[in-house]
Design an enzyme around this catalytic site. Sequence first.
Site, PDB file in Angstrom:
ATOM      1  N   SER A 192     115.364  60.291  91.137  1.00  0.00           N
ATOM      2  CA  SER A 192     116.557  60.029  91.928  1.00  0.00           C
ATOM      3  C   SER A 192     117.583  61.092  91.566  1.00  0.00           C
ATOM      4  O   SER A 192     117.454  61.780  90.557  1.00  0.00           O
ATOM      5  CB  SER A 192     117.112  58.647  91.598  1.00  0.00           C
ATOM      6  N   LYS A 193     118.548  61.201  92.406  1.00  0.00           N
ATOM      7  CA  LYS A 193     119.590  62.183  92.165  1.00  0.00           C
ATOM      8  C   LYS A 193     120.252  61.928  90.805  1.00  0.00           C
ATOM      9  O   LYS A 193     120.501  62.845  90.034  1.00  0.00           O
ATOM     10  CB  LYS A 193     120.643  62.072  93.277  1.00  0.00           C
ATOM     11  N   ARG A 194     120.456  60.663  90.538  1.00  0.00           N
ATOM     12  CA  ARG A 194     121.106  60.283  89.281  1.00  0.00           C
ATOM     13  C   ARG A 194     120.295  60.717  88.068  1.00  0.00           C
ATOM     14  O   ARG A 194     120.832  61.087  87.031  1.00  0.00           O
ATOM     15  CB  ARG A 194     121.290  58.760  89.219  1.00  0.00           C
ATOM     16  N   LYS A 195     118.977  60.636  88.188  1.00  0.00           N
ATOM     17  CA  LYS A 195     118.111  60.998  87.066  1.00  0.00           C
ATOM     18  C   LYS A 195     117.831  62.496  87.031  1.00  0.00           C
ATOM     19  O   LYS A 195     116.882  62.945  86.386  1.00  0.00           O
ATOM     20  CB  LYS A 195     116.787  60.219  87.161  1.00  0.00           C
ATOM     21  N   GLY A 196     118.617  63.233  87.796  1.00  0.00           N
ATOM     22  CA  GLY A 196     118.482  64.672  87.711  1.00  0.00           C
ATOM     23  C   GLY A 196     117.423  65.285  88.601  1.00  0.00           C
ATOM     24  O   GLY A 196     117.000  66.418  88.376  1.00  0.00           O
TER      25      GLY A 196
END
Length: 486
Positions: free
Chosen positions: A251-255
């Site tokens: 995900s975007k959050r997880k880079g």
Amino acid sequence: MITTVRTRYAPSPTGFMHVGNLRTAIYEYLIAKSNGGSFILRIEDTDQTRQVEGAVEVIYDTLKIAGLNHDEGPDIGGAYGPYIQSHRKTGYLEYAKQLVDKGAAYYCFCDKERLEELHRDGKEGISKYDRHCLRLSKEEIKAKLESGAPFVIRQLIPEGKTTFKDEVFGEITVDNKELEDQVLIKSDGLPTYNFANVVDDHLMEITHVVRGTEYLSSTPKYNLLYEAFGWEIPVYIHVTAVTNESGEKISKRKGAESIQQLVEKGYIPEAIVNYTTLLGWAPPDNREIFSLSELCDIFTLKGLSKSPSVFDYQKLKWMNGEYLKKMDFDEYYKLAEPVLKQSIKTAGIDLRHIGELCKTRIEFIRQIPSIIDFIDELPDYDIEMYTNKKMKTTSENSLDALKLLTDFLSAQEDFTNDAIYADTVKLAEEKGLKSSQLLWPLRTALSGKQATPCGASELCALLGKTESLRRLEIGIAKLESAQVEK
RNA sequence: GGCUCGUUGGUCAAGCGGUUAAGACGUAGGCCUCUCACGCCUGAAACAGGGGUUCGAUUCCCCUACGAGUCACCA
């Protein structure tokens, strides 16, 4: 009955598309195209609080980069439009009301506070709506609606069990007790994703619903909705997640990186698509390199995997190199030329030829400068490089070799690769040396590098007589000063 | 925690009751070669554990472990 296969990629416009998103789109595309069907783009933007500027463009752009051309969509129209959910809101409420009339849904006037309290009191984390408003009489509902009280419409989950069939996971049965009376129409009048999805898929005559496994657990509710309407249930295909090395869904959050970022980093779009397709799907044979149209020919649901896949940059990198190697030269040169021009300022160098030499030795275009930077300027190198056991060279005999080569090259008239190579080998023979005892020091002196895109004789031809001799001189000086120190 | 799903080498994966358990990336070694790379050859490396069913289980069933997903007026 012949039905045309219709699939849809239905992203919410978050402004970001990573390989997980792309892979779903690819499978939708392939399922449609391998059956001569249509691939539709629909934007799911019913959450007004999460609008992102330019987000839809990112989706268009990414699909275009990947070559996943849609047959219908907001930008190109189609017979089932509009293709942006917020533009089609008129119908959803009516459909929800139909469900109310059929007894499959009901009005709910509970406010946020009451619901929060309900969740707080829920035991062991299980908290379902308590059907508080289901008890309301017709008159009470009518009065509340007329007074303009805010309301939502909730799906009424019947008792029993629900079974659905998924093409990759098979039959799955869930007890309806597990299902909540989910909201269909929000208090802002817009449908929830779950409701809009069902209505739109039906209206757009989507035959195959492809989506991530995160929807597996809400699929029974969808089925109940289809049944309540009396609509035909589509074929479900739930695809597994793509994860990072730690097994977390990317995900975007997880880079995670976006497809656009990958392209900027030098990954070739075709390679990205190829690799991504193979992540969670296996072809019937052992091949690994496929163009999108080849994939259309051989794609079958059977190859879809049931377990999540780790995204492996290393293999993507390898595949990128494979694409570079098999790429048509002119196409490759278009990519390589700017880089070549920037790293070689020396006049008279045949850039096309240099490009050709690099083609099989790189995984990214951006690796080119580091292998040819010695052409413009001889790097400072360690004389240890002259010593090579296999080549039978030492710093002593390298010095002799360089001196010999200086005389030889000064006199050499034909300065082409073939001639220099042949004559050098001959020279070595005359002197009772191994050819490598001349060629290795020569390569080192000319390039100062452990690895070069071509052999010593070709380096000579490349650099020209004057520059070659100059570099030999530098080599000789280096070796001589080292001997003095001893 | 409930429910659902999953588990073959480090990674992607084939397998669909009987196999020396494919192949690819990576890795180790070798060959080729004027270096490196390319290419070619070879090697190491796996069925989560325990019970069944069966003449026979990686394949079917159950349990355990581990992992994932989900449980919103988000999608």
